[in-house]
Design a protein around this motif. Structure first.
Motif, PDB file in Angstrom:
ATOM      1  N   ASP A 126      34.108  24.607  26.908  1.00  0.00           N
ATOM      2  CA  ASP A 126      35.314  25.180  26.328  1.00  0.00           C
ATOM      3  C   ASP A 126      35.714  26.490  26.988  1.00  0.00           C
ATOM      4  OD1 ASP A 126      33.179  26.618  25.401  1.00  0.00           O
ATOM      5  OD2 ASP A 126      33.855  26.733  23.318  1.00  0.00           O
ATOM      6  N   SER A 127      35.018  26.862  28.050  1.00  0.00           N
ATOM      7  CA  SER A 127      35.376  28.043  28.827  1.00  0.00           C
ATOM      8  C   SER A 127      35.502  27.637  30.293  1.00  0.00           C
ATOM      9  CB  SER A 127      34.324  29.147  28.660  1.00  0.00           C
ATOM     10  OG  SER A 127      33.057  28.714  29.088  1.00  0.00           O
ATOM     11  N   PRO A 128      36.196  28.418  31.121  1.00  0.00           N
ATOM     12  CA  PRO A 128      36.474  28.021  32.508  1.00  0.00           C
ATOM     13  C   PRO A 128      35.215  27.774  33.331  1.00  0.00           C
ATOM     14  CG  PRO A 128      37.878  29.837  31.844  1.00  0.00           C
ATOM     15  CD  PRO A 128      36.881  29.672  30.750  1.00  0.00           C
ATOM     16  N   HIS A 129      35.365  26.921  34.329  1.00  0.00           N
ATOM     17  CA  HIS A 129      34.235  26.567  35.189  1.00  0.00           C
ATOM     18  C   HIS A 129      33.798  27.750  36.060  1.00  0.00           C
ATOM     19  CE1 HIS A 129      31.584  23.874  37.384  1.00  0.00           C
ATOM     20  NE2 HIS A 129      32.084  24.329  38.518  1.00  0.00           N
ATOM     21  N   MET A 130      34.779  28.544  36.551  1.00  0.00           N
ATOM     22  CA  MET A 130      34.438  29.663  37.427  1.00  0.00           C
ATOM     23  C   MET A 130      35.311  30.873  37.123  1.00  0.00           C
ATOM     24  SD  MET A 130      33.801  27.822  41.143  1.00  0.00           S
ATOM     25  CE  MET A 130      33.035  29.279  41.860  1.00  0.00           C
ATOM     26  N   PHE A 131      34.685  32.045  37.170  1.00  0.00           N
ATOM     27  CA  PHE A 131      35.366  33.328  37.048  1.00  0.00           C
ATOM     28  C   PHE A 131      35.202  34.102  38.353  1.00  0.00           C
ATOM     29  CE2 PHE A 131      34.700  33.122  32.310  1.00  0.00           C
ATOM     30  CZ  PHE A 131      36.027  33.336  31.935  1.00  0.00           C
ATOM     31  N   PHE A 132      36.251  34.864  38.709  1.00  0.00           N
ATOM     32  CA  PHE A 132      36.141  35.829  39.793  1.00  0.00           C
ATOM     33  C   PHE A 132      36.530  37.183  39.241  1.00  0.00           C
ATOM     34  CE2 PHE A 132      38.157  38.280  43.303  1.00  0.00           C
ATOM     35  CZ  PHE A 132      37.026  38.423  44.107  1.00  0.00           C
ATOM     36  N   ARG A 133      35.721  38.190  39.532  1.00  0.00           N
ATOM     37  CA  ARG A 133      35.967  39.552  39.061  1.00  0.00           C
ATOM     38  C   ARG A 133      35.952  40.506  40.244  1.00  0.00           C
ATOM     39  NH1 ARG A 133      32.928  44.026  38.021  1.00  0.00           N
ATOM     40  NH2 ARG A 133      33.481  45.388  36.290  1.00  0.00           N
ATOM     41  N   LEU A 134      36.948  41.382  40.290  1.00  0.00           N
ATOM     42  CA  LEU A 134      37.079  42.381  41.346  1.00  0.00           C
ATOM     43  C   LEU A 134      37.251  43.735  40.706  1.00  0.00           C
ATOM     44  CD1 LEU A 134      37.716  43.162  44.405  1.00  0.00           C
ATOM     45  CD2 LEU A 134      40.124  42.848  43.757  1.00  0.00           C
ATOM     46  N   ARG A 135      36.608  44.742  41.296  1.00  0.00           N
ATOM     47  CA  ARG A 135      36.809  46.113  40.825  1.00  0.00           C
ATOM     48  C   ARG A 135      37.038  47.039  42.011  1.00  0.00           C
ATOM     49  NH1 ARG A 135      36.413  49.526  36.586  1.00  0.00           N
ATOM     50  NH2 ARG A 135      35.852  51.659  37.085  1.00  0.00           N
ATOM     51  N   PHE A 136      38.086  47.837  41.927  1.00  0.00           N
ATOM     52  CA  PHE A 136      38.303  48.924  42.888  1.00  0.00           C
ATOM     53  C   PHE A 136      39.152  49.975  42.198  1.00  0.00           C
ATOM     54  CE2 PHE A 136      42.026  46.267  43.559  1.00  0.00           C
ATOM     55  CZ  PHE A 136      43.060  47.174  43.728  1.00  0.00           C
ATOM     56  N   GLY A 137      39.089  51.206  42.703  1.00  0.00           N
ATOM     57  CA  GLY A 137      39.822  52.282  42.056  1.00  0.00           C
ATOM     58  C   GLY A 137      39.363  52.430  40.615  1.00  0.00           C
ATOM     59  N   GLY A 138      40.310  52.550  39.710  1.00  0.00           N
ATOM     60  CA  GLY A 138      39.968  52.723  38.299  1.00  0.00           C
ATOM     61  C   GLY A 138      40.169  51.475  37.474  1.00  0.00           C
ATOM     62  N   ARG A 139      40.206  50.302  38.118  1.00  0.00           N
ATOM     63  CA  ARG A 139      40.493  49.073  37.391  1.00  0.00           C
ATOM     64  C   ARG A 139      39.568  47.935  37.791  1.00  0.00           C
ATOM     65  NH1 ARG A 139      44.939  51.972  37.212  1.00  0.00           N
ATOM     66  NH2 ARG A 139      46.477  51.621  35.575  1.00  0.00           N
ATOM     67  N   ALA A 140      39.359  47.054  36.830  1.00  0.00           N
ATOM     68  CA  ALA A 140      38.642  45.804  37.079  1.00  0.00           C
ATOM     69  C   ALA A 140      39.584  44.653  36.763  1.00  0.00           C
ATOM     70  CB  ALA A 140      37.384  45.724  36.211  1.00  0.00           C
ATOM     71  N   TYR A 141      39.537  43.613  37.584  1.00  0.00           N
ATOM     72  CA  TYR A 141      40.417  42.464  37.456  1.00  0.00           C
ATOM     73  C   TYR A 141      39.554  41.210  37.336  1.00  0.00           C
ATOM     74  CZ  TYR A 141      43.260  45.974  39.874  1.00  0.00           C
ATOM     75  OH  TYR A 141      43.881  47.144  40.250  1.00  0.00           O
ATOM     76  N   GLN A 142      39.958  40.292  36.494  1.00  0.00           N
ATOM     77  CA  GLN A 142      39.185  39.064  36.318  1.00  0.00           C
ATOM     78  C   GLN A 142      40.135  37.884  36.132  1.00  0.00           C
ATOM     79  OE1 GLN A 142      35.426  38.911  33.905  1.00  0.00           O
ATOM     80  NE2 GLN A 142      36.623  37.530  32.619  1.00  0.00           N
ATOM     81  N   ILE A 143      39.852  36.801  36.844  1.00  0.00           N
ATOM     82  CA  ILE A 143      40.629  35.577  36.688  1.00  0.00           C
ATOM     83  C   ILE A 143      39.679  34.400  36.513  1.00  0.00           C
ATOM     84  CG2 ILE A 143      42.578  36.410  38.065  1.00  0.00           C
ATOM     85  CD1 ILE A 143      41.512  34.616  40.366  1.00  0.00           C
TER      86      ILE A 143
END
Length: 357
Positions: free
Chosen positions: A258-275
């Protein structure tokens, strides 16, 4: 390549479910029960500062178009992750010059316009390590850093309430206007980063994404109804300019689907991004009509010191549209330390421009 343990080796007990306002420990429990880290790395000051070349020892076949010489060339030095996030170290030997030029003119350019305002304020260096610059769509505001320790704001910030300082709350708020970008292209740029760093055993699952990020017409139609959601956390006070990190996670074979098969997370500067990577086959049964309330990995190592503290708030954006957006005001809010008023003459690197400081 230096790899950091983002989480403790033993998942907290009794933290499988994630409540509406989870603690750091509950988030870690959720991810540890369901996911494995299949690759992760840190680059920049205090981490990896030597060049790393992905695809070394492998056949020189482009991972995106599946072509080799003489159909394509490999003369350029392709950044595996865009240079605009500060990447001076991670390169891809399996990205041909033709795909590199295509990505640079399309998805990388949209990611750059989308993130330009906060990259400038947070002093994220470019691929050469130079200070970042920002110019608003209307040309009324420009931001430039003269080095990595001092920020200079020029031309137009004092007009029209472009910034507000609250000395008591110790915050400064900027109102800026971004240049136009296509949200789906921003999302594709993050997908391209995940494809670049994915280990060989994950490549088969990601194969269908390559034509999509290159703009293949048939793949574009296949993704027409796929909801593209970007999760973002902001912690500008805890991260050094010039450093970036990424993690790629894959759902365990026996984990709930019931959750996604794969996550990608990136962090730079003052933010973290996740898809969540849009895997059409592996996630075929998941709903596509609403933004899911999925958790996000903790924003930084400092947050792991106390697993009982609440997690950093998550902002979720629908990035599905391919139409140009973003030519509106955005508000960026930052904490500040001591407030010091300086004379314009102290900003020597910009003195020749004659702009308002």
């Amino acid at each position: 390549m230096e790899r950091e343990n983002m989480v403790s080796e033993t998942p907290p007990s009794g933290t499988v479910a994630v409540p509406s306002e989870p603690t750091i420990g509950q988030l870690l429990g959720w991810f540890y029960e369901r996911y494995d880290f299949i690759t992760r790395a840190n680059f920049g000051p205090g981490a990896q500062e030597e060049e790393l070349h992905l695809g070394a020892g492998e056949p020189r076949i482009c991972r995106y178009c599946d072509k080799g010489a003489p159909d394509v060339s490999f003369d350029q030095k392709a950044h595996a992750l865009p240079g605009l996030i500060g990447n001076q170290w991670l390169f891809d030997l399996r990205e041909c010059d033709q795909c590199n030029a295509l990505f640079g003119a399309t998805i990388d350019a949209h990611f750059g316009r989308w993130s330009a305002a906060w990259r400038a304020i947070e002093r994220t260096p470019n691929r050469e390590g130079a200070s970042p610059k920002y110019s608003a769509h209307d040309g009324a505001v420009q931001i430039e850093s003269d080095d990595l320790n001092q920020m200079t704001i020029v031309e137009g910030m004092s007009e029209g309430g472009r910034y507000t300082i609250d000395p008591e709350a110790k915050t400064v708020e900027f109102k800026l206007t971004r240049r136009g970008f296509a949200p789906s292209s921003v999302f594709k740029c993050l997908v391209k980063m995940a494809v670049a760093v994915a280990p060989p055993e994950a490549c088969e699952s990601l194969k269908h994404l390559k034509a999509w990020i290159r703009g293949d017409e048939e793949s574009t139609e296949a993704f027409a109804d796929v909801l593209l959601v970007l999760s973002m956390q902001t912690r500008p006070d805890v991260y050094a300019p010039g450093r970036f990190e990424y993690q790629l996670l894959r759902r365990k074979p026996d984990a709930p689907t019931d959750s996604p098969h794969m996550f990608f997370r990136l962090r730079f500067g003052g933010r973290a991004y996740q898809i969540a990577l849009p895997l059409l086959a592996e996630d075929a049964g998941q709903p596509r009509d609403k933004i899911p309330n999925l958790p996000m990995l903790p924003a930084d190592k400092a947050a792991l010191s106390d697993p009982t503290q609440p997690s950093v708030p998550i902002k979720r954006e629908n990035m599905s549209s391919s139409e140009i957006e973003g030519r509106e005001d955005i508000v960026l809010r930052y904490g500040m330390g001591a407030l010091q008023e300086l004379e314009p003459s102290q900003f020597q690197p910009l003195a020749s421009r004659g702009g308002k400081r």
